[in-house]
Scaffold this motif. Sequence first.
Motif, PDB file in Angstrom:
ATOM      1  N   THR A 130       0.848  -1.188   0.000  1.00 51.85           N
ATOM      2  CA  THR A 130       0.000   0.000   0.000  1.00 51.85           C
ATOM      3  C   THR A 130       0.884   1.238   0.000  1.00 51.85           C
ATOM      4  OG1 THR A 130      -0.195   0.062   2.417  1.00 51.85           O
ATOM      5  CG2 THR A 130      -1.889  -1.150   1.212  1.00 51.85           C
ATOM      6  N   VAL A 131       0.487   2.211  -0.795  1.00 51.97           N
ATOM      7  CA  VAL A 131       1.148   3.510  -0.866  1.00 51.97           C
ATOM      8  C   VAL A 131       0.086   4.569  -0.632  1.00 51.97           C
ATOM      9  CG1 VAL A 131       2.464   5.101  -2.297  1.00 51.97           C
ATOM     10  CG2 VAL A 131       2.897   2.640  -2.470  1.00 51.97           C
ATOM     11  N   ASN A 132       0.294   5.375   0.392  1.00 51.66           N
ATOM     12  CA  ASN A 132      -0.720   6.370   0.784  1.00 51.66           C
ATOM     13  C   ASN A 132      -2.076   5.711   1.010  1.00 51.66           C
ATOM     14  OD1 ASN A 132       1.111   8.570   0.589  1.00 51.66           O
ATOM     15  ND2 ASN A 132       0.785   8.656  -1.623  1.00 51.66           N
ATOM     16  N   GLY A 133      -2.029   4.496   1.558  1.00 51.83           N
ATOM     17  CA  GLY A 133      -3.265   3.781   1.870  1.00 51.83           C
ATOM     18  C   GLY A 133      -3.923   3.097   0.694  1.00 51.83           C
ATOM     19  N   ILE A 134      -3.317   3.145  -0.499  1.00 54.05           N
ATOM     20  CA  ILE A 134      -3.903   2.551  -1.698  1.00 54.05           C
ATOM     21  C   ILE A 134      -3.211   1.218  -1.983  1.00 54.05           C
ATOM     22  CG2 ILE A 134      -4.286   2.825  -4.174  1.00 54.05           C
ATOM     23  CD1 ILE A 134      -4.224   5.850  -3.733  1.00 54.05           C
ATOM     24  N   GLU A 135      -3.998   0.153  -2.074  1.00 65.26           N
ATOM     25  CA  GLU A 135      -3.464  -1.174  -2.378  1.00 65.26           C
ATOM     26  C   GLU A 135      -3.084  -1.265  -3.848  1.00 65.26           C
ATOM     27  OE1 GLU A 135      -1.822  -4.435  -2.204  1.00 65.26           O
ATOM     28  OE2 GLU A 135      -2.914  -4.068  -0.310  1.00 65.26           O
ATOM     29  N   PHE A 168      -0.350  -6.658 -10.359  1.00 62.21           N
ATOM     30  CA  PHE A 168      -0.690  -5.271 -10.073  1.00 62.21           C
ATOM     31  C   PHE A 168      -2.134  -5.004 -10.497  1.00 62.21           C
ATOM     32  CE2 PHE A 168       3.981  -4.982 -10.792  1.00 62.21           C
ATOM     33  CZ  PHE A 168       4.341  -4.465  -9.563  1.00 62.21           C
ATOM     34  N   LEU A 169      -2.869  -4.318  -9.641  1.00 66.05           N
ATOM     35  CA  LEU A 169      -4.260  -4.006  -9.959  1.00 66.05           C
ATOM     36  C   LEU A 169      -4.345  -3.171 -11.235  1.00 66.05           C
ATOM     37  CD1 LEU A 169      -5.604  -3.173  -6.402  1.00 66.05           C
ATOM     38  CD2 LEU A 169      -6.332  -5.092  -7.846  1.00 66.05           C
ATOM     39  N   ARG A 170      -5.270  -3.546 -12.097  1.00 66.76           N
ATOM     40  CA  ARG A 170      -5.452  -2.766 -13.320  1.00 66.76           C
ATOM     41  C   ARG A 170      -5.988  -1.374 -13.004  1.00 66.76           C
ATOM     42  NH1 ARG A 170      -5.791  -3.989 -18.724  1.00 66.76           N
ATOM     43  NH2 ARG A 170      -5.715  -6.236 -18.302  1.00 66.76           N
ATOM     44  N   ASN A 171      -6.850  -1.296 -12.000  1.00 67.44           N
ATOM     45  CA  ASN A 171      -7.414  -0.008 -11.600  1.00 67.44           C
ATOM     46  C   ASN A 171      -7.278   0.125 -10.089  1.00 67.44           C
ATOM     47  OD1 ASN A 171      -9.615   2.008 -10.817  1.00 67.44           O
ATOM     48  ND2 ASN A 171      -9.681   2.121 -13.054  1.00 67.44           N
ATOM     49  N   LEU A 172      -6.842   1.279  -9.625  1.00 66.91           N
ATOM     50  CA  LEU A 172      -6.604   1.481  -8.190  1.00 66.91           C
ATOM     51  C   LEU A 172      -7.842   1.951  -7.448  1.00 66.91           C
ATOM     52  CD1 LEU A 172      -3.048   3.095  -8.219  1.00 66.91           C
ATOM     53  CD2 LEU A 172      -3.697   0.686  -8.001  1.00 66.91           C
ATOM     54  N   GLY A 173      -9.001   1.896  -8.120  1.00 71.19           N
ATOM     55  CA  GLY A 173     -10.250   2.220  -7.448  1.00 71.19           C
ATOM     56  C   GLY A 173     -10.848   3.539  -7.869  1.00 71.19           C
ATOM     57  N   ALA A 174     -10.075   4.340  -8.580  1.00 69.44           N
ATOM     58  CA  ALA A 174     -10.570   5.617  -9.088  1.00 69.44           C
ATOM     59  C   ALA A 174      -9.720   5.991 -10.294  1.00 69.44           C
ATOM     60  CB  ALA A 174     -10.485   6.702  -8.023  1.00 69.44           C
ATOM     61  N   GLY A 175     -10.326   6.671 -11.239  1.00 70.46           N
ATOM     62  CA  GLY A 175      -9.565   7.107 -12.395  1.00 70.46           C
ATOM     63  C   GLY A 175      -9.433   6.027 -13.453  1.00 70.46           C
ATOM     64  N   TRP A 182      -0.829   4.739 -13.561  1.00 73.35           N
ATOM     65  CA  TRP A 182      -2.249   4.915 -13.299  1.00 73.35           C
ATOM     66  C   TRP A 182      -2.503   6.421 -13.391  1.00 73.35           C
ATOM     67  CZ3 TRP A 182       0.816   1.445 -10.652  1.00 73.35           C
ATOM     68  CH2 TRP A 182       0.403   0.117 -10.643  1.00 73.35           C
ATOM     69  N   PRO A 183      -3.053   6.918 -14.507  1.00 75.87           N
ATOM     70  CA  PRO A 183      -3.134   8.365 -14.736  1.00 75.87           C
ATOM     71  C   PRO A 183      -3.804   9.098 -13.575  1.00 75.87           C
ATOM     72  CG  PRO A 183      -3.692   7.187 -16.740  1.00 75.87           C
ATOM     73  CD  PRO A 183      -3.589   6.156 -15.658  1.00 75.87           C
ATOM     74  N   GLY A 184      -3.141  10.157 -13.139  1.00 74.62           N
ATOM     75  CA  GLY A 184      -3.667  10.971 -12.057  1.00 74.62           C
ATOM     76  C   GLY A 184      -3.530  10.362 -10.682  1.00 74.62           C
ATOM     77  N   ALA A 185      -2.927   9.159 -10.596  1.00 73.54           N
ATOM     78  CA  ALA A 185      -2.828   8.480  -9.302  1.00 73.54           C
ATOM     79  C   ALA A 185      -1.377   8.152  -8.940  1.00 73.54           C
ATOM     80  CB  ALA A 185      -3.684   7.211  -9.298  1.00 73.54           C
ATOM     81  N   PRO A 222      -9.023  -9.028 -16.700  1.00 79.55           N
ATOM     82  CA  PRO A 222      -9.563  -7.690 -16.441  1.00 79.55           C
ATOM     83  C   PRO A 222      -9.139  -7.093 -15.104  1.00 79.55           C
ATOM     84  CG  PRO A 222     -11.293  -9.350 -16.205  1.00 79.55           C
ATOM     85  CD  PRO A 222     -10.093 -10.047 -16.779  1.00 79.55           C
ATOM     86  N   GLU A 223      -8.760  -7.942 -14.130  1.00 76.39           N
ATOM     87  CA  GLU A 223      -8.525  -7.430 -12.778  1.00 76.39           C
ATOM     88  C   GLU A 223      -7.122  -6.887 -12.566  1.00 76.39           C
ATOM     89  OE1 GLU A 223      -9.517 -10.488 -13.455  1.00 76.39           O
ATOM     90  OE2 GLU A 223     -11.575 -10.695 -12.723  1.00 76.39           O
ATOM     91  N   ALA A 224      -6.136  -7.415 -13.295  1.00 79.32           N
ATOM     92  CA  ALA A 224      -4.750  -7.105 -12.951  1.00 79.32           C
ATOM     93  C   ALA A 224      -3.859  -7.245 -14.167  1.00 79.32           C
ATOM     94  CB  ALA A 224      -4.260  -8.030 -11.829  1.00 79.32           C
ATOM     95  N   VAL A 225      -2.644  -6.690 -14.048  1.00 78.41           N
ATOM     96  CA  VAL A 225      -1.607  -6.869 -15.060  1.00 78.41           C
ATOM     97  C   VAL A 225      -0.356  -7.373 -14.353  1.00 78.41           C
ATOM     98  CG1 VAL A 225      -2.556  -5.074 -16.537  1.00 78.41           C
ATOM     99  CG2 VAL A 225      -0.770  -4.493 -14.908  1.00 78.41           C
ATOM    100  N   CYS A 226       0.445  -8.158 -15.057  1.00 83.26           N
ATOM    101  CA  CYS A 226       1.643  -8.756 -14.481  1.00 83.26           C
ATOM    102  C   CYS A 226       2.869  -8.319 -15.273  1.00 83.26           C
ATOM    103  CB  CYS A 226       1.546 -10.281 -14.490  1.00 83.26           C
ATOM    104  SG  CYS A 226       0.060 -10.924 -13.675  1.00 83.26           S
ATOM    105  N   VAL A 227       3.885  -7.857 -14.562  1.00 82.20           N
ATOM    106  CA  VAL A 227       5.171  -7.506 -15.154  1.00 82.20           C
ATOM    107  C   VAL A 227       6.210  -8.315 -14.392  1.00 82.20           C
ATOM    108  CG1 VAL A 227       6.839  -5.677 -15.613  1.00 82.20           C
ATOM    109  CG2 VAL A 227       4.379  -5.203 -15.810  1.00 82.20           C
ATOM    110  N   GLU A 228       6.799  -9.327 -15.046  1.00 78.87           N
ATOM    111  CA  GLU A 228       7.540 -10.383 -14.361  1.00 78.87           C
ATOM    112  C   GLU A 228       9.020 -10.373 -14.754  1.00 78.87           C
ATOM    113  OE1 GLU A 228       5.407 -14.021 -15.319  1.00 78.87           O
ATOM    114  OE2 GLU A 228       3.594 -12.806 -15.612  1.00 78.87           O
ATOM    115  N   PRO A 229       9.870  -9.669 -13.999  1.00 76.59           N
ATOM    116  CA  PRO A 229      11.302  -9.740 -14.279  1.00 76.59           C
ATOM    117  C   PRO A 229      11.845 -11.107 -13.887  1.00 76.59           C
ATOM    118  CG  PRO A 229      10.906  -8.464 -12.291  1.00 76.59           C
ATOM    119  CD  PRO A 229       9.570  -8.808 -12.847  1.00 76.59           C
ATOM    120  N   GLN A 230      12.693 -11.686 -14.752  1.00 74.10           N
ATOM    121  CA  GLN A 230      13.170 -13.029 -14.481  1.00 74.10           C
ATOM    122  C   GLN A 230      14.518 -13.249 -15.141  1.00 74.10           C
ATOM    123  OE1 GLN A 230       9.328 -14.541 -16.018  1.00 74.10           O
ATOM    124  NE2 GLN A 230      10.520 -15.705 -17.513  1.00 74.10           N
TER     125      GLN A 230
END
Length: 266
Positions: A31-36, A148-155, A204-207, A226-234
Motif C-alpha cells: 500500500t502507498v498512501n493507503g492505496i493497495e 498489479f491491480l489494473r485499476n486502483l479504485g478511481a480514475g 495509473w493516470p492521475g494516481a 480484467p482485474e490485474a496486469v503482471c510484469v515479471e522480471p526473471q
Amino acid sequence: MTSNEQTVRLAHGNAEVAVDPGNGCRISSITVNGIELLRQGAKYGAFPMVPWCGRIAEGRFRNGGDLHQMPVNSPPHAIHGTGRDTAWTTARADDTSAAFTYELTDPWPYPGRVTQLVELGEDSLTLTMGVEAAADSFPAQAGWHPWFLRNLGAGKDVEIGFRPSWQERRGADHLPTGERIDPLPGPWDDCFGMPDGVDVTLTWPGALELKVTSRAEWVVVYDEQPEAVCVEPQSGPPNGLNTLPRLVTPIDPLEVSTTWTWRSLA
C-alpha cells in the motif's frame, strides 16, 4: 503446505508491505498512501518464481544426461516453480527489511537453498533472490510474478510502457519458439528481451507511477485478465531450463533482484 510462520509487515514513510512466508513467501500487500497496489487473494499478490520461471515444456528438463519430470500443474506443462507452493522460514525481520529461506526438496531433484530479501525504502521496494546448490550443479531460474491491480479504485486503468529489444514468438503451446520478432501490440502473455536490463513503467493516470527495473534481461508481461496486469522480471525465458540453462554450482549461486519505485501523480 502448512506453516506457523506469521505475516511479516514492513513500513517506511507512506508505504506498507506484507509478506506471507507460509504461502510461498509472496508479497501479499503493497500500500502507498493507503492505496493497495496488488490484487488480493491467496493465489495473487506478488510471488517468487523459483527454481524456474514460467512454463517448462511438458514439465521435463535435462541436466546433462539426467531427465527430470516436474509436476504438470498447468497441463501440459509445469509452471512457475515450486517456491510459491512452499512454506518459507523467516530468517530475520525488522521494521523495513526481512530475509526468508527454504530448502529445495522434492519434487525438485537437487538439494539447495533459496533466499529472498525484501527491503522497503521510502518510495521503493527491492527484492533479491538467491539460489544455492548444496552438492550437484543444476540449471535454475528465479524471478517474480506480481499481480498489479489494473485499476486502483478511481480514475483510469493502468498503462504499460516499455521498449523491449525483441519479443519471443510464442507458439500455440504458450512456449517461446526460439524466434525473436519485433515487439507486437498487446494484449500480451509474452516474454520480451531487454538486454540493458528490465525497465517497465506502470502509470495509473492521475494516481501513481511505478517503475519495475532489474539487471535481469527478461520480462514476461501478462495483461489478458480484467482485474490485474503482471510484469515479471526473471533471469531467463520460459522453458529456459531446456533452451538457455544457467547452471548453479556450489561456488556459483544464482542471484537476481528487482526494484519497484513509485511516485504519486495525484
